[in-house]
Design an enzyme around this catalytic site. Structure first.
Site, PDB file in Angstrom:
ATOM      1  N   GLU A 261     -49.932 -14.326  56.227  1.00 30.42           N
ATOM      2  CA  GLU A 261     -50.117 -15.654  55.628  1.00 30.42           C
ATOM      3  C   GLU A 261     -48.931 -16.566  55.921  1.00 30.42           C
ATOM      4  OE1 GLU A 261     -52.763 -16.783  54.365  1.00 30.42           O
ATOM      5  OE2 GLU A 261     -53.941 -14.981  54.016  1.00 30.42           O
TER       6      GLU A 261
ATOM      7  N   HIS B  86     -50.276 -24.213  60.527  1.00 31.11           N
ATOM      8  CA  HIS B  86     -51.028 -25.194  59.756  1.00 31.11           C
ATOM      9  C   HIS B  86     -50.129 -26.289  59.185  1.00 31.11           C
ATOM     10  CE1 HIS B  86     -55.134 -23.438  59.736  1.00 31.11           C
ATOM     11  NE2 HIS B  86     -54.444 -22.376  60.112  1.00 31.11           N
TER      12      HIS B  86
ATOM     13  N   SER C 251     -45.061 -29.997  54.380  1.00 26.04           N
ATOM     14  CA  SER C 251     -46.035 -30.771  53.604  1.00 26.04           C
ATOM     15  C   SER C 251     -47.145 -29.897  53.031  1.00 26.04           C
ATOM     16  CB  SER C 251     -46.638 -31.898  54.455  1.00 26.04           C
ATOM     17  OG  SER C 251     -47.375 -31.380  55.542  1.00 26.04           O
TER      18      SER C 251
ATOM     19  N   HIS D 253     -52.750 -14.059  66.451  1.00 28.22           N
ATOM     20  CA  HIS D 253     -53.953 -13.504  65.830  1.00 28.22           C
ATOM     21  C   HIS D 253     -54.005 -11.980  65.898  1.00 28.22           C
ATOM     22  CE1 HIS D 253     -55.143 -17.728  66.306  1.00 28.22           C
ATOM     23  NE2 HIS D 253     -55.911 -17.506  65.253  1.00 28.22           N
TER      24      HIS D 253
ATOM     25  N   ASP E  20     -61.086 -13.892  55.906  1.00 26.48           N
ATOM     26  CA  ASP E  20     -62.009 -13.666  54.789  1.00 26.48           C
ATOM     27  C   ASP E  20     -63.371 -14.300  55.037  1.00 26.48           C
ATOM     28  OD1 ASP E  20     -60.136 -12.243  53.325  1.00 26.48           O
ATOM     29  OD2 ASP E  20     -59.376 -14.019  52.284  1.00 26.48           O
TER      30      ASP E  20
ATOM     31  N   ASP F   3     -58.442  -7.761  65.422  1.00 23.69           N
ATOM     32  CA  ASP F   3     -58.426  -6.649  66.369  1.00 23.69           C
ATOM     33  C   ASP F   3     -58.236  -5.356  65.587  1.00 23.69           C
ATOM     34  OD1 ASP F   3     -55.673  -6.135  65.935  1.00 23.69           O
ATOM     35  OD2 ASP F   3     -55.034  -7.252  67.695  1.00 23.69           O
TER      36      ASP F   3
ATOM     37  N   ASP G  35     -49.354  -6.756  69.168  1.00 22.15           N
ATOM     38  CA  ASP G  35     -49.654  -6.197  70.486  1.00 22.15           C
ATOM     39  C   ASP G  35     -50.673  -7.080  71.200  1.00 22.15           C
ATOM     40  OD1 ASP G  35     -52.093  -5.622  69.242  1.00 22.15           O
ATOM     41  OD2 ASP G  35     -51.568  -3.524  68.878  1.00 22.15           O
TER      42      ASP G  35
END
Length: 203
Positions: free
Chosen positions: A24, A31, A50, A155, A161, A173, A180
């Protein structure tokens, strides 16, 4: 300030693991920062915190779905340490990744001023956008196409979720706790008909 922050994050959030809180924190760096716009098409200060300072606004953007887990986790650290929100987000990710086997060591630079306004909605490219649209938005944020590929590597330690309905924490993955190349391999296999989650051992 960052030595005490490091110890606090490790003891009270990451617990020495490449777990969901590291995932997270890493997600928040993107983001929070991608709102930057060279053309001025979007109003945002980039990696200025922000998304943490205006979480009630930005976590409601459609492409920020789920980021409230990260902002809720980091908010207490902002009140306990004398650092800016942007520096907290970037430091938490850079340090958190040290818990992930195979992850690169990321350089961390201090000095981001706090945001004074939320970022503008629409600056974050979505997974359903066309490749041309995604690359155009990234170019406006200052990234080359090669750098977009580098960013996609994150990623490999990500889970979703929402990607499969009613299946929370679905990994992208088969090795979501290792940094990896499985994400790229298994994405290619999925595109060639290998069922999701069948490219490697079950998690």
């Amino acid at each position: 300030a960052f030595f005490s922050l490091r110890d606090d994050l490790q003891q009270n959030l990451f617990e020495g693991e490449c777990g969901e809180d590291v995932h997270e924190s890493l997600r928040l760096t993107f983001h929070d920062g991608v709102s930057f716009s060279l053309s001025g098409a979007f109003q945002g200060g980039g990696a200025d915190g922000s998304i943490l300072l205006f979480a009630d606004v930005e976590t409601n953007f459609s492409e920020n779905a789920g980021t409230e887990d990260g902002t809720d986790a980091l908010a207490p650290f902002l009140t306990r340490h004398n650092v800016s929100a942007g520096d907290l987000i970037q430091f938490a990710a850079a340090f958190g990744l040290t818990n992930c086997p195979g992850a690169p060591q990321l350089q961390f630079l201090v000095g981001r001023p706090n945001a004074t306004a939320p970022a503008q909605d629409g600056a974050i490219p979505g997974p359903a956008d066309s490749v041309d649209s995604i690359l155009s938005r990234f170019a406006d944020a200052g990234f080359t196409s090669d750098e977009v590929i580098h960013l996609l590597a994150s990623h490999t330690v990500a889970r979703s979720d929402t990607i499969i309905p009613d299946h929370p924490a679905t990994p992208f993955d088969s090795t979501p706790f290792d940094f990896d190349t499985q994400f790229f391999l298994e994405t290619l296999l999925a595109g060639n008909g290998v069922p999701f989650g069948r490219a490697g051992p079950n998690v």
